[in-house]
Write a protein that holds these residues in place. Structure first.
Motif, PDB file in Angstrom:
ATOM      1  N   LEU A  11       0.834  -1.201   0.000  1.00  0.00           N
ATOM      2  CA  LEU A  11       0.000   0.000   0.000  1.00  0.00           C
ATOM      3  C   LEU A  11       0.872   1.255   0.000  1.00  0.00           C
ATOM      4  O   LEU A  11       0.589   2.225  -0.701  1.00  0.00           O
ATOM      5  CB  LEU A  11      -0.929  -0.020   1.212  1.00  0.00           C
ATOM      6  N   ARG A  12       1.947   1.213   0.754  1.00  0.00           N
ATOM      7  CA  ARG A  12       2.860   2.360   0.817  1.00  0.00           C
ATOM      8  C   ARG A  12       3.460   2.654  -0.557  1.00  0.00           C
ATOM      9  O   ARG A  12       3.503   3.791  -1.012  1.00  0.00           O
ATOM     10  CB  ARG A  12       3.964   2.093   1.826  1.00  0.00           C
ATOM     11  N   ARG A  13       3.918   1.645  -1.229  1.00  0.00           N
ATOM     12  CA  ARG A  13       4.523   1.827  -2.546  1.00  0.00           C
ATOM     13  C   ARG A  13       3.476   2.280  -3.562  1.00  0.00           C
ATOM     14  O   ARG A  13       3.745   3.122  -4.407  1.00  0.00           O
ATOM     15  CB  ARG A  13       5.181   0.536  -3.003  1.00  0.00           C
ATOM     16  N   LEU A  14       2.277   1.742  -3.473  1.00  0.00           N
ATOM     17  CA  LEU A  14       1.204   2.128  -4.384  1.00  0.00           C
ATOM     18  C   LEU A  14       0.843   3.601  -4.196  1.00  0.00           C
ATOM     19  O   LEU A  14       0.685   4.351  -5.160  1.00  0.00           O
ATOM     20  CB  LEU A  14      -0.023   1.248  -4.154  1.00  0.00           C
ATOM     21  N   LEU A  15       0.730   4.045  -2.938  1.00  0.00           N
ATOM     22  CA  LEU A  15       0.444   5.454  -2.675  1.00  0.00           C
ATOM     23  C   LEU A  15       1.591   6.347  -3.147  1.00  0.00           C
ATOM     24  O   LEU A  15       1.371   7.419  -3.697  1.00  0.00           O
ATOM     25  CB  LEU A  15       0.190   5.678  -1.185  1.00  0.00           C
ATOM     26  N   LEU A  16       2.811   5.901  -2.944  1.00  0.00           N
ATOM     27  CA  LEU A  16       3.969   6.677  -3.382  1.00  0.00           C
ATOM     28  C   LEU A  16       3.972   6.841  -4.895  1.00  0.00           C
ATOM     29  O   LEU A  16       4.169   7.956  -5.408  1.00  0.00           O
ATOM     30  CB  LEU A  16       5.259   5.997  -2.919  1.00  0.00           C
TER      31      LEU A  16
END
Length: 87
Positions: A11-16
């Motif tokens: 999720l963190r990478r997707l938001l980034l």
């Protein structure tokens, strides 16, 4: 990106990956706006100082002797010398 690739991303990478381009664009727009505001303020201050010099000259122009006469204080000549040199 297909569903398997999206599912594998955290999720963190997707938001980034989704928000970083927008944040960079907004940041660049803010930097440009700040620069324009600073340039406009500097130009306005410079224009005001030149207007003051012109008003001072206008107050000291006379045609009493049949010709054109201008009395400029030494400080005014110093001001024009500085502006002519780009300072």
């Amino acid at each position: 990106m297909n569903w398997v690739t999206l599912h594998a991303l955290s999720l963190r990478r997707l938001l980034l990956l989704s928000l970083l381009p927008a944040m960079l664009l907004v940041g660049a727009a803010e930097v440009w706006q700040t620069w324009r505001t600073a340039v406009d303020a500097a130009n306005a201050a410079y224009d005001r100082s030149l207007l003051g010099a012109i008003k001072s000259m206008d107050a000291n122009i006379s045609t009493a002797s049949g010709g054109l006469g201008v009395e400029l204080p030494y400080r005014m000549l110093e001001f024009f010398e500085l502006t002519a040199n780009g300072h």
